[in-house]
Write a protein that holds these residues in place. Structure first.
Motif: not given
Length: 261
Positions: A56-60
Motif C-alpha cells: 500500500e505504501k510501496g518500496v521506499p
C-alpha cells in the motif's frame, strides 16, 4: 510474493520474532525501518532472509535499487502486526543472527566492554554503538542483560549490530581468561580513589559496566584490576551507564590516538 492474510505461515513466524523465545528458536530477528534495512542489506556478513514491505505504501525510494526476489509485499495490517514501533515505516527485514569468535577479544591492545545485567535496551544499544564508534574490539554480554535482538536494542545500535563483534557469554569465564592474559580490568565506583583520567588506557583494557540500579555484581569484583572514578564536579549524583561507558571509551581513544606529543 504477495501476502494479504494475517494467518499466513510466514506472518505467524514473523510475529513470533517479536518475542525472545521466538528469536531464540528461529535464530533470527526483525530489523525495522528504511535506514536499518538498508544497513543490513549493505553489510557483507549479514544474511537477510526476506525484506517485507507494504504494497500500500510501496518500496521506499531509498531502497528501489535493492529490490530482489526475496522481497515480499504485504498489507499494512501485516506490517503493523509485525512491528514494535508506534508508527511503522512500512518495511522490515528478517535477519539471521550472527556468531562471533571470542579470540579477538584477548589479542593485542584489546578494548572491550563487558556488560553485566544491563537491562535497558536503549542503554545496551548505545553502549554497542559507542564501542563501535571508537573502534573498540568488541562487547561481551553476560547473564541478565536484555536480549541483544530486542527490537529497541537493535534500533539503538543504529546498524552497529550488523558488523561489530558482540559476544554473549559467561562473564565469569571471560573475565578469568582476560585476567590470565594480564589484561587490565576496570570498573567505575563513586568511592574509588583513582581518577579515571589519570589511568593508563593505552594497554589492553576491559571495562565492566553494570546494572542500572545495582551496578556490577559482587562475584565479578574479584577480576577487577583497578576501580576508577569519573569525576563529577556538579551536583549530579551519578551518570547513566551508557553515558559513563561512552566517556570511558572516548578517553581511551584520546589516549591511544590523539594524545599530544
Amino acid at each position: 510474493m504477495k501476502i494479504t492474510s494475517l494467518t499466513n505461515s510466514h506472518v505467524k513466524e514473523w510475529v513470533r520474532l517479536l518475542t525472545k523465545k521466538g528469536r531464540d528458536q528461529q535464530s533470527k530477528y526483525i530489523v525495522e525501518g528504511i535506514h536499518l534495512v538498508k544497513e543490513a542489506i549493505n553489510s557483507a556478513n549479514v544474511k537477510v532472509e526476506h525484506v517485507v514491505y507494504s504494497y500500500e505504501k510501496g518500496v521506499p525510494s531509498e531502497l528501489l535499487d535493492y529490490e530482489e526476489q526475496k522481497w515480499i509485499s504485504v498489507s499494512n495490517d501485516i506490517i503493523n502486526k509485525c512491528s514494535d514501533t508506534k508508527t511503522p515505516q512500512g518495511i522490515f527485514a528478517i535477519v539471521h543472527k550472527r556468531n562471533w569468535n571470542d579470540t579477538l577479544l584477548f589479542e593485542g591492545s584489546a578494548l572491550v566492554v563487558a556488560c553485566d545485567a544491563i537491562q535497558d535496551p536503549g542503554n545496551l544499544g548505545t553502549i554497542i554503538r559507542s564501542a563501535d564508534a571508537v573502534g573498540a574490539t568488541g562487547v561481551v554480554l553476560g547473564k541478565g542483560c536484555v536480549d541483544l535482538y530486542h527490537p529497541k536494542t537493535v534500533r539503538s545500535t543504529m546498524g552497529s549490530i550488523f558488523h561489530f563483534p558482540i559476544i554473549q557469554s559467561d562473564l565469569d569465564d571471560m573475565l578469568q581468561k582476560a585476567q590470565n592474559r594480564s589484561i587490565q580490568i576496570l570498573n567505575t565506583s563513586l568511592q574509588a580513589e583513582s581518577n579515571f583520567y589519570e589511568t593508563d588506557l593505552t594497554k589492553a583494557s576491559w571495562f565492566i559496566v553494570g546494572n542500572e540500579g545495582n551496578g556490577v555484581s559482587q562475584e565479578l569484583d574479584q577480576y577487577v584490576s583497578k576501580q576508577i572514578k569519573i569525576p563529577i564536579e556538579g551536583t549530579a549524583e551519578s551518570l547513566n551507564v551508557a553515558m559513563a561507558t561512552t566517556i570511558m571509551l572516548y578517553e581511551t581513544l584520546r589516549q591511544r590516538n590523539y594524545r599530544n606529543n
